[in-house]
Scaffold this active site. Structure first.
Site, short mmCIF file in Angstrom:
data_model
loop_
_atom_site.label_atom_id
_atom_site.label_comp_id
_atom_site.label_asym_id
_atom_site.label_seq_id
_atom_site.Cartn_x
_atom_site.Cartn_y
_atom_site.Cartn_z
N HIS A 126 0.75 -1.29 -0.09
CA HIS A 126 0.11 0.18 0.03
C HIS A 126 0.93 1.27 -0.04
O HIS A 126 1.98 1.29 0.81
CB HIS A 126 -0.92 -0.04 1.28
CG HIS A 126 -0.25 -0.19 2.50
ND1 HIS A 126 0.25 -1.54 2.92
CD2 HIS A 126 0.12 0.58 3.62
CE1 HIS A 126 0.67 -1.64 3.98
NE2 HIS A 126 0.77 -0.35 4.42
N HIS A 128 1.41 4.95 0.96
CA HIS A 128 0.91 5.79 1.90
C HIS A 128 0.95 7.51 1.21
O HIS A 128 1.79 7.70 0.45
CB HIS A 128 1.60 6.25 3.18
CG HIS A 128 1.61 4.88 4.05
ND1 HIS A 128 0.88 5.17 5.31
CD2 HIS A 128 2.26 3.86 4.09
CE1 HIS A 128 1.11 3.85 5.80
NE2 HIS A 128 1.66 3.09 5.17
P1 AMP Z 1 2.13 -0.07 7.25
O1 AMP Z 1 2.54 0.08 8.75
O2 AMP Z 1 2.85 0.67 6.29
O3 AMP Z 1 1.89 -1.61 6.90
O4 AMP Z 1 0.79 0.60 7.15
C1 AMP Z 1 -0.52 -0.06 7.55
C2 AMP Z 1 -1.54 1.28 7.70
O5 AMP Z 1 -2.76 0.72 7.75
C3 AMP Z 1 -1.16 2.00 9.23
O6 AMP Z 1 -0.98 3.29 8.71
C4 AMP Z 1 -2.62 1.76 9.77
O7 AMP Z 1 -3.08 2.76 10.61
C5 AMP Z 1 -3.60 1.63 8.73
N1 AMP Z 1 -4.53 0.66 8.94
C6 AMP Z 1 -4.55 -0.50 9.89
N2 AMP Z 1 -6.07 -1.04 10.21
C7 AMP Z 1 -6.84 -0.14 9.34
C8 AMP Z 1 -8.28 0.17 9.32
N3 AMP Z 1 -9.08 -1.01 9.58
N4 AMP Z 1 -8.55 0.84 8.43
C9 AMP Z 1 -7.79 1.90 7.73
N5 AMP Z 1 -6.34 1.98 7.85
C10 AMP Z 1 -5.83 0.76 8.78
#
Ligand code: AMP
Length: 142
Positions: A126, A128
């Protein structure tokens, strides 16, 4: 908390409970796949045949959106190796989102966390999209 720290508090690497939380188990849907199927709620800001974008649940800036390919790759390196055109598409979608969120001119940051030291917690790649304030230094000093 990092995946490593979280795991350290559990019994063993490969703990099925932890794996299911972060979508690391082959065959188990990832967090984003669960959102795409409607199993987990999400605020979609974009969707098309190949990508979705959702608002991050724990925003690190006034605008914090995640651009996600529908097809699951573990990280940006795997995606780049397998489908560079899809990788480029994530950047195109991110640029459109920056426009629609009103941060294209003021500025924004695009980043992929890759594996544990970068703090990757969801192992479905993903991108950001962060903006809406001065974002400051790229990474904290150790
Ligand atoms: P990463 O740490 O780069 O893997 O990013 C994962 C992201 O997913 C983090 O910024 C979390 O805040 C986000 N995240 C986790 N659970 C959810 C959710 N249910 N809805 C939206 N974002 C989420």
């Amino acid at each position: 908390m990092s995946v490593r720290a979280f795991r350290a508090g559990r019994s063993a690497v490969g703990d099925p409970f932890v794996d299911s939380l972060f979508g690391m188990t082959e065959g188990e849907p990832s967090l984003f796949e669960r959102m795409m199927s409607g199993e987990i709620p999400a605020e979609f800001v974009h969707h098309d045949e190949r990508t979705i974008a959702i608002r991050d649940i724990n925003p690190q800036a006034p605008v914090h959106v995640l651009v996600v390919p529908r097809k699951r790759y573990r990280n940006a390196a795997e995606l780049a190796g397998d489908d560079p055109e899809l990788l480029a598409e994530l950047f195109r979608v991110a640029a459109n989102i920056a426009e629609s969120e009103g941060i294209a001119e003021s500025g924004y940051r695009l980043l992929f966390n890759t594996n544990e030291d970068a703090g990757q917690t969801v192992f479905h790649v993903h991108l950001h999209v962060l903006g809406g304030r001065q974002l400051g230094a790229l990474a904290q000093q150790v």
